[in-house]
Design an enzyme around this catalytic site. Sequence first.
Site, PDB file in Angstrom:
ATOM      1  N   ARG A  75       0.819  -1.222   0.000  1.00  0.00           N
ATOM      2  CA  ARG A  75       0.000   0.000   0.000  1.00  0.00           C
ATOM      3  C   ARG A  75       0.848   1.266   0.000  1.00  0.00           C
ATOM      4  NH1 ARG A  75      -4.909  -2.288   3.741  1.00  0.00           N
ATOM      5  NH2 ARG A  75      -6.182  -2.908   1.978  1.00  0.00           N
ATOM      6  N   LYS A  83     -17.763 -14.820   2.734  1.00  0.00           N
ATOM      7  CA  LYS A  83     -18.840 -13.947   3.187  1.00  0.00           C
ATOM      8  C   LYS A  83     -19.923 -13.723   2.143  1.00  0.00           C
ATOM      9  CE  LYS A  83     -15.667 -10.845   4.034  1.00  0.00           C
ATOM     10  NZ  LYS A  83     -14.782  -9.786   4.505  1.00  0.00           N
ATOM     11  N   GLY A 114      -9.623  -8.546  -0.095  1.00  0.00           N
ATOM     12  CA  GLY A 114      -8.454  -8.696   0.774  1.00  0.00           C
ATOM     13  C   GLY A 114      -7.734 -10.021   0.602  1.00  0.00           C
ATOM     14  N   GLY A 135     -13.609  -4.048  -0.033  1.00  0.00           N
ATOM     15  CA  GLY A 135     -14.981  -3.563   0.082  1.00  0.00           C
ATOM     16  C   GLY A 135     -15.274  -2.449  -0.908  1.00  0.00           C
TER      17      GLY A 135
HETATM   18  P1  ADP Z   1     -11.964 -11.618   0.010  1.00  0.00           P
HETATM   19  O1  ADP Z   1     -11.224 -11.042   1.188  1.00  0.00           O
HETATM   20  O2  ADP Z   1     -11.051 -11.980  -1.109  1.00  0.00           O
HETATM   21  O3  ADP Z   1     -13.107 -10.764  -0.411  1.00  0.00           O
HETATM   22  P2  ADP Z   1     -13.547 -13.269   1.753  1.00  0.00           P
HETATM   23  O4  ADP Z   1     -13.178 -12.380   2.862  1.00  0.00           O
HETATM   24  O5  ADP Z   1     -14.973 -13.338   1.349  1.00  0.00           O
HETATM   25  O6  ADP Z   1     -12.619 -13.009   0.475  1.00  0.00           O
HETATM   26  O7  ADP Z   1     -13.166 -14.781   2.119  1.00  0.00           O
HETATM   27  C1  ADP Z   1     -11.854 -15.164   2.345  1.00  0.00           C
HETATM   28  C2  ADP Z   1     -11.842 -16.391   3.203  1.00  0.00           C
HETATM   29  O8  ADP Z   1     -12.713 -17.381   2.694  1.00  0.00           O
HETATM   30  C3  ADP Z   1     -10.499 -17.049   3.263  1.00  0.00           C
HETATM   31  O9  ADP Z   1      -9.919 -16.783   4.508  1.00  0.00           O
HETATM   32  C4  ADP Z   1     -10.797 -18.531   3.085  1.00  0.00           C
HETATM   33  O10 ADP Z   1     -10.182 -19.347   4.067  1.00  0.00           O
HETATM   34  C5  ADP Z   1     -12.290 -18.606   3.212  1.00  0.00           C
HETATM   35  N1  ADP Z   1     -12.884 -19.700   2.448  1.00  0.00           N
HETATM   36  C6  ADP Z   1     -12.843 -19.913   1.132  1.00  0.00           C
HETATM   37  N2  ADP Z   1     -13.460 -21.057   0.802  1.00  0.00           N
HETATM   38  C7  ADP Z   1     -13.933 -21.591   1.949  1.00  0.00           C
HETATM   39  C8  ADP Z   1     -14.663 -22.767   2.278  1.00  0.00           C
HETATM   40  N3  ADP Z   1     -15.035 -23.637   1.331  1.00  0.00           N
HETATM   41  N4  ADP Z   1     -14.969 -22.999   3.575  1.00  0.00           N
HETATM   42  C9  ADP Z   1     -14.584 -22.119   4.520  1.00  0.00           C
HETATM   43  N5  ADP Z   1     -13.897 -20.994   4.282  1.00  0.00           N
HETATM   44  C10 ADP Z   1     -13.566 -20.727   3.010  1.00  0.00           C
HETATM   45 MG    MG Z   2     -11.791 -10.855   3.255  1.00  0.00          MG
END
Ligand code: ADP
Ligand code: MG
Length: 396
Positions: free
Chosen positions: A38, A202, A355, A378
Site C-alpha cells: 500500500r 462472506k 483482501g 470492500g
Molecule cells: P476476500 O477477502 O477476497 O473478499 P472473503 O473475505 O470473502 O474473500 O473470504 C476469504 C476467506 O474465505 C479465506 O480466509 C478462506 O479461508 C475462506 N474460504 C474460502 N473457501 C472456503 C470454504 N469452502 N470454507 C470455509 N472458508 C472458506
Molecule cells: Mg476478506
Amino acid sequence: MSSLPKSIRDLSIGGKRLFLRVDFNVPIKDGMVKDDTRIVEALPTIRFAREAGAKVVLASHLGKAKGSPDPKYSLAPAAERLATALGIKVRFLPDCVGEAVRQATAALEPGEVALLENVRFHAGEEANDPAFAAELAALAEVYVNDAFGTAHRAHASTAGMAKHFAADARGAGFLMAKELEALSKVKDDIDRPFAAILGGAKILGKIAALEALVEKADVVLIGGGMANHFVAALGLPVGKSLLEPEGVPIARKVIDRCKARGVKLVLPSDFVVAPSLERAGEAKTVAMNALPDAGAAFDIGAKTLEMFRRMTADAKTIFWNGPMGVFETKPFDAGTRGVAEMMAASGAFTVVGGGESVEAIHQAGLAEKISHVSTGGGASLDFISGKPLPGVDALR
Ligand code: ADP
Ligand code: MG
C-alpha cells in the site's frame, strides 16, 4: 454515469500545503511494516506532489484503532518505511490535529513530507464529525484523496473534510484514478465475453456484488464457501461445510436470474473435503452431489478447475473476488492457486479485488501478470455494485 473527480495533475499545488489522504493501512509486526504494497502504491502521487513543490501532509488510518491512541496501531513504522522508499526525511507527527501539528505542518518547505499519526486515534474520524473534519482541513490549502481502499467509508478524512476546499482545490491521486479507471472496465465499459469468478467466505457481505455481476457477466463461476450455498439451494446436502442459512435463498435467486438472463452459471462439479481443517491429511475429492455428512468442502476439485479454465478460455474480461477454498491451509490452496494461474495466463483484461484474494495472488507471485490488482476489497465491490463511494463523490 457520474464523472471522474479532478486529478491532482489538474490542481495548483506548487508551494501549497497539500493534505494527501493515503491508505497506509499496512500489516505491522514487531514495529515493522510486514507488507509495504500500500505504501508503494501511493508513491507515484507522493513523488508527483513533491516534484510539483507541494508541502505534503500525509494522513491515513491503520488497523482497528477505536477513537483513542493505541501504540499498536501507530503509523510510525509506515513513516520509516516511506522515508526509505522516497530516500528523504519524513517528519512523523505524533497526532493528526492540535496546535503542535498545526505549527509543524505550517513550517513545511516545498517538497517536504510529513505523516500525521493515525486519524482513527480520534473518534471524530469514523463518526465523520464536522468539527474534527474542519480541524483536519485547516492544516492544508489543497485536498487530495488517494485512499481508494477507504473510499466506501464516509469518514472525516475521506469525505467530511473535502467540502472545506473549493472545487479546484480538491481531487484524486493517481492510485484512486487508476482504480476507478480499471474497475469501470468491469462495470460499465465491458469488453465481452465477461466472466466473473466469485468465492470466499462472506456470501452475505457480497450479495449486492453478486447480484450486480449476474446482471453484467456472460459467465458466472462460483467457488469457495459461496459455492456451498448454491449446492444447498439445489437441495443437496453440504455436510459440515460453511453455510449461512440466509445465503441459500440468495443463491436460489441467482440461479433463477442467470436462467432468465441466459447467463452461464458454473458451479463446482467436485470438491475437496475433510472432516476438519485439523485433519487436512484426510482430504479427498468428491462429486458436488456427494458431500459427506461428516465432512466439509474446503476447496474446489481438479475437475472444477479444469471446467473453469474451459469456461473462461474465450473471455475478454475476467473479474475475480474471493478465494476458491481455505487457501491458508494446504492442500486446500490448490483451487485458489489454480484460478490465480488461470488469470495470470489469460489474455483477457483481468481484475482481482478482495483482501484475501489479493493476498493469494501475491502469495502465488502472480500480481505482475494481472491487469489490475485492486487495493480496495470492500470499495471495489461497492463500486461494481453501483453503490456510491463517499470518498469519490466528495471530490466532485
Ligand atoms: P476476500 O477477502 O477476497 O473478499 P472473503 O473475505 O470473502 O474473500 O473470504 C476469504 C476467506 O474465505 C479465506 O480466509 C478462506 O479461508 C475462506 N474460504 C474460502 N473457501 C472456503 C470454504 N469452502 N470454507 C470455509 N472458508 C472458506
Ligand atoms: Mg476478506
